[in-house]
Scaffold this motif. Structure first.
Motif, PDB file in Angstrom:
ATOM      1  N   SER A   1      44.740  41.987  14.891  1.00 54.22           N
ATOM      2  CA  SER A   1      43.931  40.764  14.906  1.00 54.22           C
ATOM      3  C   SER A   1      44.822  39.671  15.492  1.00 54.22           C
ATOM      4  N   TYR A   2      44.358  39.083  16.590  1.00 54.75           N
ATOM      5  CA  TYR A   2      45.231  38.235  17.404  1.00 54.75           C
ATOM      6  C   TYR A   2      44.425  37.099  18.010  1.00 54.75           C
ATOM      7  N   CYS A   3      45.035  35.929  18.092  1.00 57.48           N
ATOM      8  CA  CYS A   3      44.442  34.796  18.792  1.00 57.48           C
ATOM      9  C   CYS A   3      45.281  34.460  20.021  1.00 57.48           C
ATOM     10  N   GLY A   4      44.611  34.256  21.151  1.00 56.05           N
ATOM     11  CA  GLY A   4      45.272  33.834  22.370  1.00 56.05           C
ATOM     12  C   GLY A   4      44.574  32.622  22.958  1.00 56.05           C
ATOM     13  N   TRP A   5      44.826  32.372  24.231  1.00 59.88           N
ATOM     14  CA  TRP A   5      44.186  31.244  24.903  1.00 59.88           C
ATOM     15  C   TRP A   5      44.071  31.589  26.388  1.00 59.88           C
ATOM     16  N   VAL A   6      42.949  32.222  26.746  1.00 62.05           N
ATOM     17  CA  VAL A   6      42.785  32.717  28.105  1.00 62.05           C
ATOM     18  C   VAL A   6      41.408  32.376  28.667  1.00 62.05           C
ATOM     19  N   HIS A   7      40.363  32.848  28.018  1.00 61.93           N
ATOM     20  CA  HIS A   7      39.019  32.777  28.589  1.00 61.93           C
ATOM     21  C   HIS A   7      38.155  31.659  28.013  1.00 61.93           C
ATOM     22  N   TYR A   8      38.659  30.950  27.023  1.00 58.94           N
ATOM     23  CA  TYR A   8      37.927  29.825  26.440  1.00 58.94           C
ATOM     24  C   TYR A   8      38.714  28.536  26.664  1.00 58.94           C
ATOM     25  N   GLU A   9      38.010  27.403  26.648  1.00 54.28           N
ATOM     26  CA  GLU A   9      38.585  26.152  27.116  1.00 54.28           C
ATOM     27  C   GLU A   9      39.731  25.626  26.254  1.00 54.28           C
ATOM     28  N   LYS A  10      39.615  25.773  24.933  1.00 53.26           N
ATOM     29  CA  LYS A  10      40.618  25.214  24.029  1.00 53.26           C
ATOM     30  C   LYS A  10      41.284  26.301  23.201  1.00 53.26           C
ATOM     31  N   MET A  11      42.500  26.035  22.823  1.00 56.68           N
ATOM     32  CA  MET A  11      43.197  26.904  21.871  1.00 56.68           C
ATOM     33  C   MET A  11      42.716  26.552  20.463  1.00 56.68           C
ATOM     34  N   ILE A  12      42.198  27.540  19.717  1.00 60.20           N
ATOM     35  CA  ILE A  12      41.663  27.241  18.388  1.00 60.20           C
ATOM     36  C   ILE A  12      42.694  27.417  17.276  1.00 60.20           C
ATOM     37  N   ARG A  13      43.773  28.116  17.536  1.00 64.69           N
ATOM     38  CA  ARG A  13      44.902  28.227  16.613  1.00 64.69           C
ATOM     39  C   ARG A  13      46.107  28.693  17.427  1.00 64.69           C
ATOM     40  N   ALA A  14      47.291  28.602  16.849  1.00 65.48           N
ATOM     41  CA  ALA A  14      48.496  29.016  17.560  1.00 65.48           C
ATOM     42  C   ALA A  14      48.386  30.479  17.973  1.00 65.48           C
ATOM     43  N   GLU A  15      48.858  30.777  19.172  1.00 64.81           N
ATOM     44  CA  GLU A  15      48.803  32.145  19.658  1.00 64.81           C
ATOM     45  C   GLU A  15      49.629  33.058  18.762  1.00 64.81           C
ATOM     46  N   GLY A  16      49.088  34.228  18.461  1.00 64.95           N
ATOM     47  CA  GLY A  16      49.810  35.187  17.638  1.00 64.95           C
ATOM     48  C   GLY A  16      48.896  35.961  16.715  1.00 64.95           C
ATOM     49  N   LYS A  17      49.504  36.847  15.954  1.00 58.44           N
ATOM     50  CA  LYS A  17      48.748  37.712  15.058  1.00 58.44           C
ATOM     51  C   LYS A  17      48.374  36.990  13.765  1.00 58.44           C
ATOM     52  N   PHE A  18      47.323  37.468  13.120  1.00 54.39           N
ATOM     53  CA  PHE A  18      46.933  37.006  11.795  1.00 54.39           C
ATOM     54  C   PHE A  18      46.313  38.189  11.066  1.00 54.39           C
TER      55      PHE A  18
END
Length: 251
Positions: free
Chosen positions: A221-238
């Motif tokens: 489970s991971y958050c990044g910042w590529v295909h959507y306009e804003k970063m919703i949380r710091a990049e990385g696993k959760f």
């Protein structure tokens, strides 16, 4: 009269009243209220930085069970998501505005709850495939943070990418609206959602939920910042504590 009403007043949803209603229906009777309650109520209308307390009651006419059966979100967060879906986002000047302007024209039909149905891609696709207009809420383990996304098209098991300009992702820190982040898919995105067999709800490369195979529990489970306009949380696993998927249906 104050003594007669003392047991009734705590059950009145004063903080859900508009400024006009407060002026006309509460202010003339301020001597009936506890002084501190009245001061807090007055400040909520005149000071936009006044913080709402966590125990403020929603309007009595709104029953959460009529809108959504969720163990993750409340009606304030649901209202914010629905406004973003319908593109009727209001400008919040004061920190009570979202309580006084709940937007609930839809109900949420529960399709999946991880703690009830399991955390495998196979179960996700069994229960959610082929259904349009879904919202996913993910509770981040060890916090009050909620992230998720809206998929107006269907989920599939095709190992392809889903394209739409109307999807978005979001995050609520500490389970409240004050620090909410909403992020629309980029106009040029060819990758709004992913349909891979071993994936759960997968929004671009921005919210990635997947397992080593379709029958095992999610292990990434991971958050990044590529295909959507804003970063919703710091990049990385959760880690996921629980997650829910709903279909949004007009009431």
């Amino acid at each position: 009269m104050k003594n007669t009403l003392q047991h009734c007043l705590p059950w009145i949803r004063f903080f859900s009243l508009s400024s006009k209603e407060f002026l006309q229906k509460v202010h003339p009777y301020k001597r009936l209220l506890n002084h501190q309650v009245y001061e807090d109520l007055l400040n909520s209308h005149v000071d936009p930085d006044t913080e709402p307390a966590d125990n403020i009651l929603l309007p009595r006419s709104i029953k959460i069970e009529r809108i959504i059966d969720s163990e993750i979100v409340n009606l304030v967060l649901v209202s914010a998501v629905l406004r973003w879906i319908d593109k009727t986002v209001i400008i919040i000047n004061g920190k009570f505005d979202h309580l006084r302007e709940l937007y609930l024209p839809y109900k949420f039909e529960l399709l999946l709850r991880g703690s009830r149905d399991g955390f495998t891609p196979k179960k996700f696709h069994q229960l959610c495939n082929g259904i349009p207009n879904t919202v996913t809420f993910i509770k981040v383990k060890g916090s009050e943070e909620i992230i998720g996304g809206y998929n107006p098209i269907t989920w599939e098991t095709s190992d392809n990418k889903g394209k739409t300009k109307d999807s978005f992702i979001f995050s609520f820190k500490n389970k409240n609206i004050k620090d909410a982040i909403f992020s629309n898919v980029r106009d040029t995105a060819e990758f709004a959602v992913c349909y891979c067999r071993a994936d759960g709800p997968f929004f671009g490369r921005d919210i990635i939920i997947r397992a080593s195979n379709e029958s095992t529990n999610y292990d990434t489970s991971y958050c990044g910042w590529v295909h959507y306009e804003k970063m919703i949380r710091a990049e990385g696993k959760f880690q996921i504590e629980d997650y829910e998927v709903f279909q949004v249906i007009k009431r």
